[in-house]
Design a protein around this motif. Structure first.
Motif, PDB file in Angstrom:
ATOM      1  N   ALA A  19       0.657  -1.757   0.052  1.00 57.59           N
ATOM      2  CA  ALA A  19       0.136   0.338  -0.081  1.00 57.59           C
ATOM      3  C   ALA A  19       0.974   1.867   0.038  1.00 57.59           C
ATOM      4  O   ALA A  19       0.559   1.838  -0.438  1.00 57.59           O
ATOM      5  CB  ALA A  19      -1.159   0.182   0.978  1.00 57.59           C
ATOM      6  N   TRP A  20       1.984   1.354   0.885  1.00 53.74           N
ATOM      7  CA  TRP A  20       2.697   2.124   0.462  1.00 53.74           C
ATOM      8  C   TRP A  20       3.459   2.630  -0.450  1.00 53.74           C
ATOM      9  O   TRP A  20       4.108   2.917  -0.950  1.00 53.74           O
ATOM     10  CB  TRP A  20       3.679   2.717   1.641  1.00 53.74           C
ATOM     11  N   TYR A  23       1.110   3.266  -2.960  1.00 54.40           N
ATOM     12  CA  TYR A  23       0.436   4.684  -2.561  1.00 54.40           C
ATOM     13  C   TYR A  23       2.144   6.438  -3.335  1.00 54.40           C
ATOM     14  O   TYR A  23       1.969   7.889  -4.667  1.00 54.40           O
ATOM     15  CB  TYR A  23       1.087   5.490  -1.248  1.00 54.40           C
ATOM     16  N   SER A  24       3.181   5.464  -3.178  1.00 58.55           N
ATOM     17  CA  SER A  24       4.083   6.697  -3.806  1.00 58.55           C
ATOM     18  C   SER A  24       4.246   6.819  -5.049  1.00 58.55           C
ATOM     19  O   SER A  24       5.047   7.462  -5.258  1.00 58.55           O
ATOM     20  CB  SER A  24       5.793   5.429  -2.580  1.00 58.55           C
ATOM     21  N   THR A  26       2.041   6.766  -7.207  1.00 60.00           N
ATOM     22  CA  THR A  26       0.907   7.655  -7.402  1.00 60.00           C
ATOM     23  C   THR A  26       1.310   8.637  -7.425  1.00 60.00           C
ATOM     24  O   THR A  26       1.276   9.753  -8.521  1.00 60.00           O
ATOM     25  CB  THR A  26      -0.347   6.968  -6.554  1.00 60.00           C
ATOM     26  N   GLY A  27       1.812   9.009  -6.543  1.00 57.30           N
ATOM     27  CA  GLY A  27       2.331  10.927  -6.025  1.00 57.30           C
ATOM     28  C   GLY A  27       4.145  10.736  -7.570  1.00 57.30           C
ATOM     29  O   GLY A  27       3.173  11.866  -7.565  1.00 57.30           O
TER      30      GLY A  27
END
Length: 80
Positions: A19-20, A23-24, A26-27
């Motif tokens: 998940a982390w 998220y990274s 995606t950013g």
């Protein structure tokens, strides 16, 4: 009595790591998309500036030929 110190360890299971990472990434992807968009906008503004210079040159040339600026402007804008 002796006290035994217990160390708390962080549990980072695979689900949290995935998940982390998602998220990274995606950013990072959104930042790349934003950068690309700004480059496209800047290049289109350069085209507009180039056209404005050409239009100003046209008006300057035609105003010297025609005599007044309003007729030169009308000619450069495509009017009759």
């Amino acid at each position: 009595m002796s006290k035994v110190k217990s160390k708390k360890t962080k549990n980072c299971n695979k689900r949290k790591k995935i998940a982390w990472l998602a998220y990274s990434f995606t950013g990072i992807g959104l930042r790349a998309l934003t950068t690309l968009s700004l480059i496209i906008i800047a290049s289109s503004l350069l085209k507009v500036a180039k056209n404005a210079v050409q239009h100003s040159d046209c008006v300057a040339d035609m105003s010297s030929q025609v005599g007044n600026r309003s007729d030169a402007l009308r000619y450069c804008n495509g009017g009759n």
